[in-house]
Design an enzyme around this catalytic site. Structure first.
Site, PDB file in Angstrom:
ATOM      1  N   HIS A  16      94.894  60.434 -12.718  1.00 35.35           N
ATOM      2  CA  HIS A  16      93.913  59.417 -12.315  1.00 35.35           C
ATOM      3  C   HIS A  16      94.348  58.078 -12.903  1.00 35.35           C
ATOM      4  O   HIS A  16      94.384  57.916 -14.121  1.00 35.35           O
ATOM      5  CB  HIS A  16      92.522  59.767 -12.853  1.00 35.35           C
ATOM      6  N   LYS A  99      93.436  66.057  -1.192  1.00 40.72           N
ATOM      7  CA  LYS A  99      92.632  66.591  -2.304  1.00 40.72           C
ATOM      8  C   LYS A  99      91.276  67.063  -1.809  1.00 40.72           C
ATOM      9  O   LYS A  99      90.560  66.326  -1.125  1.00 40.72           O
ATOM     10  CB  LYS A  99      92.451  65.481  -3.348  1.00 40.72           C
TER      11      LYS A  99
HETATM   12  O1  DOR Z   1      87.346  65.650 -16.122  1.00 37.67           O
HETATM   13  C1  DOR Z   1      87.554  65.229 -15.004  1.00 37.67           C
HETATM   14  N1  DOR Z   1      87.640  63.914 -14.759  1.00 37.67           N
HETATM   15  N2  DOR Z   1      87.672  66.092 -14.016  1.00 37.67           N
HETATM   16  C2  DOR Z   1      87.757  65.693 -12.739  1.00 37.67           C
HETATM   17  O2  DOR Z   1      87.847  66.530 -11.877  1.00 37.67           O
HETATM   18  C3  DOR Z   1      87.691  64.272 -12.382  1.00 37.67           C
HETATM   19  C4  DOR Z   1      88.099  63.432 -13.502  1.00 37.67           C
HETATM   20  C5  DOR Z   1      87.734  61.990 -13.306  1.00 37.67           C
HETATM   21  O3  DOR Z   1      87.995  61.436 -12.238  1.00 37.67           O
HETATM   22  O4  DOR Z   1      87.200  61.395 -14.236  1.00 37.67           O
HETATM   23 ZN    ZN Z   2      91.436  65.181 -11.849  1.00 34.25          ZN
END
Ligand code: DOR
Ligand code: ZN
Length: 348
Positions: A16, A99
């Site tokens: 991310h 996704k």
């Molecule tokens: O912990 C997480 N953070 N799991 C996810 O699936 C998404 C991610 C996020 O985008 O912050």
């Molecule tokens: Zn993720």
């Protein structure tokens, strides 16, 4: 005993990077990876090929001069996704995968899928064209205990999808349970699983025992110790179906240190030193290259990176910052809970 390890440049198959000031702040932390699969859960999500192209351009602008990182874009699957747009974006090399977020499963997943039958035509088109589906594998049924949501997802959602869509290539993302590992193992060559660095070192006690530690809260949530051990064995054991996807997921501290804190661990600054520590403790440093640099490209049918990095074991711990600044907001870097002695370097 090694004190210097040279490996093909690693890739991050689940990352991310966000957007705007956060993107600018966190992109340098991933710049030494070769490729990264970029998650599309922006607000609004990256749904179309055109949005993926524009986001890729913003990422390239945010990366420091000379960065190795090559972003591999993904599209966010919605019940309105257009199969033709997905196939066109894949055919021109703009996206590497799609996704699947079950609606409501995690951060910015509201536009995700509620009725899996409604995406069946898209999945069939993807199977035909070899476009991988990356799966956030948790049910959202409030009646299911949060620690069981991954295991229940396999039976209720993933297995029916895979049976209905032969040939669909699937990655079960951020596996956190023995059930998930076994499901991936049984899935054959069209099935892979990513494992994060943080799930190799924390279990649910780290989040909850002795006080709530919001910076260890992520989704899927870390499970009990037996599952963590199974993850370590899978990652360090040389099984080619498992590869690194950090799920490094930055949030501003105020959003995590809150009465309703966000899920996500910002691990990118410590990923390789932490992985080296985990593999060293298992006597498996010779398998780190497979997990971080070889198994992922093999699944994605890409060559491994040509160039190499070094990990050098020093007497002084690797000093990652405890926080970074993102446009005036503090973002806490994942605390590995142990000094890390392996320092990443560019190899000659
Ligand atoms: O912990 C997480 N953070 N799991 C996810 O699936 C998404 C991610 C996020 O985008 O912050
Ligand atoms: Zn993720």
């Amino acid at each position: 005993m090694y004190d210097r390890l040279v490996l093909r440049r690693p890739d991050d198959w689940h990352l991310h990077l966000r957007d705007g000031a956060m993107l600018a702040a966190v992109a340098p932390s991933s710049a030494a990876f070769g490729r990264a699969i970029i998650m599309p859960n922006l607000v609004p999500p990256v749904v179309t090929g055109a949005q993926a192209r524009a986001y890729r351009d913003r990422i390239r602008t945010a990366l420091p001069e000379g960065a190795a990182l090559h972003p591999l874009m993904t599209l966010y699957l919605t019940e309105g996704s257009d199969p033709a747009d997905i196939l066109a974006a894949h055919a021109e090399g703009l996206i590497a995968a799609v996704k699947l977020y079950p609606a409501g499963a995690t951060t910015n997943s509201d536009s995700g899928v509620r009725d899996f039958d409604r995406v069946r035509p898209v999945l069939e088109a993807m199977a035909g064209a070899g476009v991988p589906l990356l799966v956030h594998g948790e049910v959202t049924d409030p009646a299911v205990d949060i620690f069981d949501r991954e295991a229940v997802f396999l039976d209720r959602v993933l297995d029916p999808i895979r049976r209905a869509t032969p040939g669909l290539r699937v990655v079960l993302e951020h596996v956190t349970t023995r059930d998930g590992l076994d499901y991936v193992r049984a899935g054959g060559p069209d099935m892979g699983g990513t494992i994060t660095a943080h799930h190799l070192v924390i279990n649910r006690n780290h989040i909850l025992a002795g006080g709530i530690r919001p910076h260890y809260y992520c989704l899927p949530v870390a499970k009990r110790e037996t599952h963590r051990r199974a993850l370590v064995e899978a990652a360090t054991g040389g099984e080619t179906c498992f590869f690194l996807g950090t799920d490094s997921a930055p949030h501003p501290d105020h959003a995590k240190e809150s009465a309703c804190g966000c899920a996500g661990c910002f691990t990118a600054p410590v990923t390789m030193p932490l992985l080296a520590a985990v593999f060293e403790a298992e006597g498996a440093l010779d398998r780190l290259e497979g997990f971080a640099s070889l198994h992922g490209p093999a699944f994605y049918r890409l060559p491994p990176n040509e160039d190499r990095i070094a990990l050098v074991r020093r007497d002084v711990p690797f000093a990652a910052p405890s926080h970074i600044d993102a446009g005036g907001e503090s973002v806490t870097v994942f605390d590995p809970g142990q000094p890390l002695y392996w320092h990443p370097e560019e190899a000659e």
